[in-house]
Design a protein around this motif. Sequence first.
Motif, PDB file in Angstrom:
ATOM      1  N   GLU A 133     -26.311   9.441  11.921  1.00 48.93           N
ATOM      2  CA  GLU A 133     -26.220   7.908  11.959  1.00 48.93           C
ATOM      3  C   GLU A 133     -25.526   7.394  10.900  1.00 48.93           C
ATOM      4  N   THR A 134     -24.362   6.688  11.228  1.00 50.78           N
ATOM      5  CA  THR A 134     -23.599   6.236  10.270  1.00 50.78           C
ATOM      6  C   THR A 134     -24.036   4.786   9.824  1.00 50.78           C
ATOM      7  N   GLY A 135     -23.896   4.253   8.369  1.00 49.73           N
ATOM      8  CA  GLY A 135     -24.369   3.121   8.297  1.00 49.73           C
ATOM      9  C   GLY A 135     -24.155   2.662   6.930  1.00 49.73           C
ATOM     10  N   SER A 136     -24.664   1.480   6.620  1.00 46.46           N
ATOM     11  CA  SER A 136     -24.598   1.177   5.172  1.00 46.46           C
ATOM     12  C   SER A 136     -26.053   0.683   5.028  1.00 46.46           C
ATOM     13  N   TRP A 137     -26.552   0.298   3.919  1.00 51.18           N
ATOM     14  CA  TRP A 137     -27.750  -0.043   3.400  1.00 51.18           C
ATOM     15  C   TRP A 137     -27.818  -1.093   2.284  1.00 51.18           C
ATOM     16  N   ARG A 138     -28.905  -1.838   2.176  1.00 53.14           N
ATOM     17  CA  ARG A 138     -29.042  -2.837   1.058  1.00 53.14           C
ATOM     18  C   ARG A 138     -30.603  -3.166   1.092  1.00 53.14           C
ATOM     19  N   PHE A 139     -31.108  -3.386  -0.021  1.00 50.83           N
ATOM     20  CA  PHE A 139     -32.199  -4.002  -0.306  1.00 50.83           C
ATOM     21  C   PHE A 139     -32.436  -5.261  -1.172  1.00 50.83           C
ATOM     22  N   MET A 140     -32.758  -6.077  -0.652  1.00 52.35           N
ATOM     23  CA  MET A 140     -32.889  -7.516  -1.471  1.00 52.35           C
ATOM     24  C   MET A 140     -34.094  -7.967  -1.737  1.00 52.35           C
ATOM     25  N   PRO A 141     -34.660  -7.706  -2.910  1.00 51.67           N
ATOM     26  CA  PRO A 141     -36.225  -7.954  -3.357  1.00 51.67           C
ATOM     27  C   PRO A 141     -36.441  -9.675  -3.140  1.00 51.67           C
ATOM     28  N   PRO A 142     -37.577  -9.919  -2.708  1.00 50.74           N
ATOM     29  CA  PRO A 142     -38.041 -11.495  -2.517  1.00 50.74           C
ATOM     30  C   PRO A 142     -37.576 -12.096  -3.641  1.00 50.74           C
ATOM     31  N   LYS A 143     -37.346 -13.295  -3.946  1.00 56.94           N
ATOM     32  CA  LYS A 143     -37.232 -14.170  -4.772  1.00 56.94           C
ATOM     33  C   LYS A 143     -38.465 -14.301  -5.783  1.00 56.94           C
ATOM     34  N   LYS A 144     -38.235 -14.083  -7.199  1.00 59.78           N
ATOM     35  CA  LYS A 144     -39.039 -14.093  -8.233  1.00 59.78           C
ATOM     36  C   LYS A 144     -39.821 -12.882  -8.145  1.00 59.78           C
ATOM     37  N   ALA A 145     -39.600 -11.767  -7.454  1.00 61.68           N
ATOM     38  CA  ALA A 145     -40.082 -10.488  -7.595  1.00 61.68           C
ATOM     39  C   ALA A 145     -39.430  -9.693  -8.735  1.00 61.68           C
ATOM     40  N   LYS A 146     -40.295  -8.741  -9.108  1.00 60.03           N
ATOM     41  CA  LYS A 146     -39.712  -8.106 -10.405  1.00 60.03           C
ATOM     42  C   LYS A 146     -39.002  -6.706 -10.122  1.00 60.03           C
ATOM     43  N   GLU A 147     -38.887  -6.581  -8.629  1.00 57.79           N
ATOM     44  CA  GLU A 147     -38.147  -5.399  -7.928  1.00 57.79           C
ATOM     45  C   GLU A 147     -36.717  -5.701  -8.489  1.00 57.79           C
ATOM     46  N   HIS A 148     -35.958  -4.433  -8.231  1.00 56.70           N
ATOM     47  CA  HIS A 148     -34.445  -4.545  -8.555  1.00 56.70           C
ATOM     48  C   HIS A 148     -34.094  -4.279  -7.183  1.00 56.70           C
ATOM     49  N   GLY A 149     -32.780  -4.824  -6.726  1.00 56.71           N
ATOM     50  CA  GLY A 149     -32.211  -4.697  -5.553  1.00 56.71           C
ATOM     51  C   GLY A 149     -31.288  -3.501  -5.576  1.00 56.71           C
ATOM     52  N   ALA A 150     -30.964  -2.854  -4.583  1.00 63.01           N
ATOM     53  CA  ALA A 150     -29.767  -1.763  -4.422  1.00 63.01           C
ATOM     54  C   ALA A 150     -28.883  -1.855  -3.241  1.00 63.01           C
ATOM     55  N   GLN A 151     -27.706  -1.163  -3.214  1.00 55.17           N
ATOM     56  CA  GLN A 151     -27.180  -1.047  -2.042  1.00 55.17           C
ATOM     57  C   GLN A 151     -26.558   0.006  -1.812  1.00 55.17           C
ATOM     58  N   VAL A 152     -26.205   0.727  -0.806  1.00 51.12           N
ATOM     59  CA  VAL A 152     -25.451   1.839  -0.525  1.00 51.12           C
ATOM     60  C   VAL A 152     -24.216   1.584   0.423  1.00 51.12           C
ATOM     61  N   ASP A 153     -23.134   1.707  -0.077  1.00 49.89           N
ATOM     62  CA  ASP A 153     -21.719   1.467   0.704  1.00 49.89           C
ATOM     63  C   ASP A 153     -21.657   2.105   1.967  1.00 49.89           C
ATOM     64  N   LEU A 154     -21.896   3.415   2.162  1.00 44.38           N
ATOM     65  CA  LEU A 154     -21.749   4.416   3.447  1.00 44.38           C
ATOM     66  C   LEU A 154     -22.880   5.215   3.480  1.00 44.38           C
ATOM     67  N   LEU A 155     -23.452   5.382   4.470  1.00 38.75           N
ATOM     68  CA  LEU A 155     -24.498   6.945   4.226  1.00 38.75           C
ATOM     69  C   LEU A 155     -24.487   7.458   5.936  1.00 38.75           C
ATOM     70  N   PHE A 156     -24.659   8.722   5.564  1.00 37.83           N
ATOM     71  CA  PHE A 156     -24.793   9.547   6.956  1.00 37.83           C
ATOM     72  C   PHE A 156     -26.230  10.184   6.838  1.00 37.83           C
ATOM     73  N   ASP A 157     -26.925   9.662   7.754  1.00 34.17           N
ATOM     74  CA  ASP A 157     -28.099  10.297   8.202  1.00 34.17           C
ATOM     75  C   ASP A 157     -28.135  11.490   9.134  1.00 34.17           C
ATOM     76  N   ARG A 158     -28.157  12.516   8.489  1.00 35.67           N
ATOM     77  CA  ARG A 158     -27.731  13.835   9.385  1.00 35.67           C
ATOM     78  C   ARG A 158     -29.052  14.462  10.156  1.00 35.67           C
ATOM     79  N   SER A 159     -28.534  15.250  11.180  1.00 37.12           N
ATOM     80  CA  SER A 159     -29.661  15.816  12.066  1.00 37.12           C
ATOM     81  C   SER A 159     -30.135  17.224  11.487  1.00 37.12           C
ATOM     82  N   ASP A 160     -29.484  17.567  10.236  1.00 40.51           N
ATOM     83  CA  ASP A 160     -29.715  18.789   9.697  1.00 40.51           C
ATOM     84  C   ASP A 160     -30.911  18.525   8.492  1.00 40.51           C
TER      85      ASP A 160
END
Length: 491
Positions: free
Chosen positions: A392-419
């Motif tokens: 499964e090919t895609g990209s991913w990002r996580f945007m924390p809610p406003k005022k949350a202390k969590e960090h955001g993150a982004q992955v430009d490209l990923l391959f979720d493999r069957s192996d």
Amino acid sequence: MLISARKEMPLAGRKAESERLRKAWSSEEAELIAIYGRRRIGKTYLIRSILQEKGGYMEVTGLKDGSMEEQLAIFSQSFQEIFFGGVPIQPMRTWNAAFQLFTAEMKKLRKNQKFVLFLDELPWLSTPKSGLLQALDHYWNTEWSKLSNLKVVLCGSAASWMLEHLIHAKGGLHNRITQRMHLQPFTLFETEIFLRGRGISLERAQIVELYMAFGGVPFYLKEAEKGKSAAQIINRACFSKNGTLRDEFERLFPSLFTHSEVHLGIFREISRQRSGMSRTELIEKLDLPSGGRFNQRIHELEEAGFITALIPYGNKRKEVFYRAIDEYCYFHSKWIAGAPKGIFTGSSSRYWEQKRGSPAWRAWAGYSFEGICLKHAESIRAALGIETIDCETGSWRFMPPKKAKEHGAQVDLLFDRSDGVITLCEIKHCESEFVIDKAYATELERKIEIFRKKHRTRKQVFLTMITTRGVAKNMYYGKFVHSDLTLDALF
């Protein structure tokens, strides 16, 4: 009857399409071929290269904004040249009459004497209430489909029109198309072949830089000159007084869309966001109703190849994001549209050469290189040796809610493999070897940790670096990077 004896012109790339056209020509059945693709992509060139010299050939090109009378006059001119040696005939007043005359001449040919009828820019030929499609439908179903020597090619730049009125038509032409081709821009590999065929030898980093501004559009790539760098080529084509691509953008959208100002507004809004915009964000920004009309405009932009719809990996709500993927249009929006007007008054401006290397240029190049990698995901899979593994090919990002202390993150490209492996790809454009320093190593560690936490995956996570010049093998490389690819992987 006039028969063309012109030699086939050399083609760069287009192997699959060329083979399909040759096969259609050789078949012992009538063929109805639909070809569509954006303006300047090389549709007409492909047809002429493969089919024009093979035997009987009649080409009719629609006139933009022409009346029905003008379109029929163009058909009449071509018809009398091919079948009557240029001797004038009575004006054709309807498409039924035009196709009746054409059918009569076709029946005079020997059964083994093959003939191509090429209707180019069909959306322009088919003016409102002209009856062209109805006539085409009638003559294909009642006459032309029985003529095994006839090959009809229908071509148009307005992809949405071609799909609606031909390929997905609900009327008589439904399921009548024997060959359907959506002509795409050149890949980087095809671009390299194209340039070499024109005697232009550029290093791959230079080709990528040129591709960032021109994409894989053959007409744009013809601006490349022998002995010139990518920056010099872009500067002359886009920022000089008589630059071919300086105002190409203004002609592009009106040539494809009836309500081009709406399409243009949507594209410009999407192109402002590096990682794309959600459908909800887009509707709010443009203050547009979310009904069928908006969906149609979005669909038309997708079919024309200006944007793409993405569902981020792991997005449980399945919310669609749209991202600008046409390199030239994004380049125009970012650089040409906002350039000082004074630079276009002379032919010796060095505007782009001076901008190259600036912080704004580096940010743009990073985004553009990322987009190119996403387009060449299959080449990257092959370079990683996982092309035979289901992914499964895609990209991913996580945007924390406003005022949350969590960090955001982004992955430009990923391959979720069957192996049992997920390969995360970090894409970096740089003009020298990329160095992972302490700060970036901390960012990588945090990104992988957030990804694991949010997806609760038990799969092995591998990190691949994709860079232009490679990655320095320091202590951080050994700790985080499982493999690295250079831009050669994209070719």
